[in-house]
Scaffold this motif. Structure first.
Motif, PDB file in Angstrom:
ATOM      1  N   MET A  44       4.943 -30.059 -16.645  1.00 53.78           N
ATOM      2  CA  MET A  44       3.719 -30.039 -15.835  1.00 53.78           C
ATOM      3  C   MET A  44       3.765 -29.044 -14.675  1.00 53.78           C
ATOM      4  O   MET A  44       2.887 -29.042 -13.826  1.00 53.78           O
ATOM      5  CB  MET A  44       3.456 -31.449 -15.277  1.00 53.78           C
ATOM      6  N   ALA A  45       4.807 -28.214 -14.608  1.00 54.54           N
ATOM      7  CA  ALA A  45       4.993 -27.234 -13.517  1.00 54.54           C
ATOM      8  C   ALA A  45       5.123 -27.931 -12.168  1.00 54.54           C
ATOM      9  O   ALA A  45       4.602 -27.479 -11.163  1.00 54.54           O
ATOM     10  CB  ALA A  45       3.867 -26.202 -13.489  1.00 54.54           C
ATOM     11  N   LEU A  46       5.855 -29.060 -12.152  1.00 52.20           N
ATOM     12  CA  LEU A  46       6.014 -29.825 -10.921  1.00 52.20           C
ATOM     13  C   LEU A  46       7.452 -29.908 -10.422  1.00 52.20           C
ATOM     14  O   LEU A  46       7.698 -30.499  -9.377  1.00 52.20           O
ATOM     15  CB  LEU A  46       5.488 -31.252 -11.123  1.00 52.20           C
ATOM     16  N   ASN A  65       0.036 -18.939 -13.371  1.00 53.92           N
ATOM     17  CA  ASN A  65      -1.069 -19.703 -12.785  1.00 53.92           C
ATOM     18  C   ASN A  65      -0.651 -20.190 -11.393  1.00 53.92           C
ATOM     19  O   ASN A  65       0.498 -20.023 -10.975  1.00 53.92           O
ATOM     20  CB  ASN A  65      -1.504 -20.851 -13.704  1.00 53.92           C
ATOM     21  N   ASP A  66      -1.568 -20.789 -10.663  1.00 55.24           N
ATOM     22  CA  ASP A  66      -1.295 -21.209  -9.288  1.00 55.24           C
ATOM     23  C   ASP A  66      -0.174 -22.233  -9.203  1.00 55.24           C
ATOM     24  O   ASP A  66       0.674 -22.156  -8.321  1.00 55.24           O
ATOM     25  CB  ASP A  66      -2.566 -21.775  -8.632  1.00 55.24           C
ATOM     26  N   ALA A  67      -0.153 -23.195 -10.120  1.00 54.76           N
ATOM     27  CA  ALA A  67       0.879 -24.234 -10.092  1.00 54.76           C
ATOM     28  C   ALA A  67       2.262 -23.622 -10.293  1.00 54.76           C
ATOM     29  O   ALA A  67       3.224 -23.998  -9.611  1.00 54.76           O
ATOM     30  CB  ALA A  67       0.597 -25.288 -11.155  1.00 54.76           C
ATOM     31  N   GLU A  68       2.362 -22.680 -11.217  1.00 52.57           N
ATOM     32  CA  GLU A  68       3.650 -22.025 -11.466  1.00 52.57           C
ATOM     33  C   GLU A  68       4.085 -21.227 -10.242  1.00 52.57           C
ATOM     34  O   GLU A  68       5.252 -21.299  -9.816  1.00 52.57           O
ATOM     35  CB  GLU A  68       3.555 -21.115 -12.692  1.00 52.57           C
ATOM     36  N   MET A  69       3.175 -20.473  -9.654  1.00 51.88           N
ATOM     37  CA  MET A  69       3.520 -19.693  -8.457  1.00 51.88           C
ATOM     38  C   MET A  69       3.967 -20.605  -7.318  1.00 51.88           C
ATOM     39  O   MET A  69       4.940 -20.310  -6.624  1.00 51.88           O
ATOM     40  CB  MET A  69       2.340 -18.826  -8.024  1.00 51.88           C
ATOM     41  N   ASP A  70       3.278 -21.730  -7.139  1.00 56.89           N
ATOM     42  CA  ASP A  70       3.644 -22.667  -6.076  1.00 56.89           C
ATOM     43  C   ASP A  70       5.051 -23.217  -6.275  1.00 56.89           C
ATOM     44  O   ASP A  70       5.830 -23.316  -5.326  1.00 56.89           O
ATOM     45  CB  ASP A  70       2.644 -23.828  -6.001  1.00 56.89           C
ATOM     46  N   MET A  71       5.405 -23.577  -7.514  1.00 57.38           N
ATOM     47  CA  MET A  71       6.743 -24.122  -7.776  1.00 57.38           C
ATOM     48  C   MET A  71       7.808 -23.047  -7.622  1.00 57.38           C
ATOM     49  O   MET A  71       8.871 -23.302  -7.056  1.00 57.38           O
ATOM     50  CB  MET A  71       6.821 -24.736  -9.171  1.00 57.38           C
ATOM     51  N   LEU A  72       7.549 -21.847  -8.097  1.00 58.54           N
ATOM     52  CA  LEU A  72       8.530 -20.770  -7.960  1.00 58.54           C
ATOM     53  C   LEU A  72       8.785 -20.451  -6.497  1.00 58.54           C
ATOM     54  O   LEU A  72       9.905 -20.096  -6.118  1.00 58.54           O
ATOM     55  CB  LEU A  72       8.076 -19.525  -8.728  1.00 58.54           C
TER      56      LEU A  72
END
Length: 106
Positions: A44-46, A65-72
């Motif tokens: 879930m990219a969390l 996507n935004d979720a992936e960038m936020d986690m990275l």
């Protein structure tokens, strides 16, 4: 079928061939090949425990996507070559790609 090269955390490299018609994520595929990927959040990219770094083929991948960038952004060792394996599909964009598994082990 799609061919790509995986470098494990210990530096060992292996070329894999995986089906591109099952809509599997790269994370699911790596787990199926018995790589030690924690994938705590189930894709879930969390959690960023499926972090990989590309040395070839990054330019062919879809945009983050935004979720992936936020986690990275939470990873101290992430850079421009970093992606989350759970956010990538095994398809033609991975053909001849090379990447290293960086995420935590189970």
């Amino acid at each position: 079928m799609v061919k790509f090269t995986v470098e494990d955390r210990d530096g060992s490299r292996k070329e894999l061939e995986a089906p591109d018609d099952m809509n599997l994520s790269l994370m699911e595929t790596l787990k199926a090949f018995e790589y030690n990927i924690m994938a705590t959040c189930g894709g879930m990219a969390l959690c960023a425990t499926c972090h990989v770094k590309f040395s070839a083929g990054l330019e062919n991948l879809p945009r983050k996507n935004d979720a992936e960038m936020d986690m990275l952004d939470t990873l101290p060792d992430a850079d421009e070559s970093s992606r989350l394996a759970c956010q990538l599909r095994v398809d033609a964009t991975l053909e001849n790609a090379r990447f290293k598994i960086c995420g935590e082990e189970e």
